[in-house]
Design a protein around this motif. Sequence first.
Motif, short mmCIF file in Angstrom:
data_model
loop_
_atom_site.label_atom_id
_atom_site.label_comp_id
_atom_site.label_asym_id
_atom_site.label_seq_id
_atom_site.Cartn_x
_atom_site.Cartn_y
_atom_site.Cartn_z
N THR A 28 29.66 78.75 12.60
CA THR A 28 29.00 78.21 11.41
C THR A 28 29.12 79.19 10.24
OG1 THR A 28 27.43 77.00 12.77
CG2 THR A 28 26.80 77.38 10.49
N PRO A 39 26.62 70.89 5.60
CA PRO A 39 26.75 69.93 6.70
C PRO A 39 28.05 70.08 7.49
CG PRO A 39 25.95 68.82 4.74
CD PRO A 39 26.35 70.21 4.33
N THR A 40 29.12 70.38 6.81
CA THR A 40 30.39 70.59 7.50
C THR A 40 30.34 71.83 8.38
OG1 THR A 40 31.58 69.57 5.67
CG2 THR A 40 32.87 70.94 7.17
N THR A 43 28.25 71.09 11.43
CA THR A 43 28.97 70.22 12.36
C THR A 43 29.99 71.01 13.16
OG1 THR A 43 28.69 68.33 10.89
CG2 THR A 43 30.44 68.18 12.53
N ARG A 44 30.74 71.85 12.50
CA ARG A 44 31.75 72.66 13.20
C ARG A 44 31.10 73.68 14.12
NH1 ARG A 44 36.44 73.39 8.65
NH2 ARG A 44 36.79 71.16 8.39
#
Length: 68
Positions: A28, A39-40, A43-44
């Motif tokens: 992150t 948010p990306t 998610t990763r």
Amino acid sequence: MIISPAILLLFALAASFLLSMIIGGVATALVRWDGASLPTALTRGGVAFGGTLTLCCAVIAILLGTGR
């Protein structure tokens, strides 16, 4: 002192969870540092956490299966 196999299994699961948390957090941070949105990055990081935990649990299952 003999350690129960259940205690060893719980210790292995806790260690794999901790390792997955660390890898997810680092992923992150690296994605966020690269300029991605929050948010990306989350998610990763979640994908990295899930992948690491799955891999650790698979290794533990294989080790338990070959130990018999």
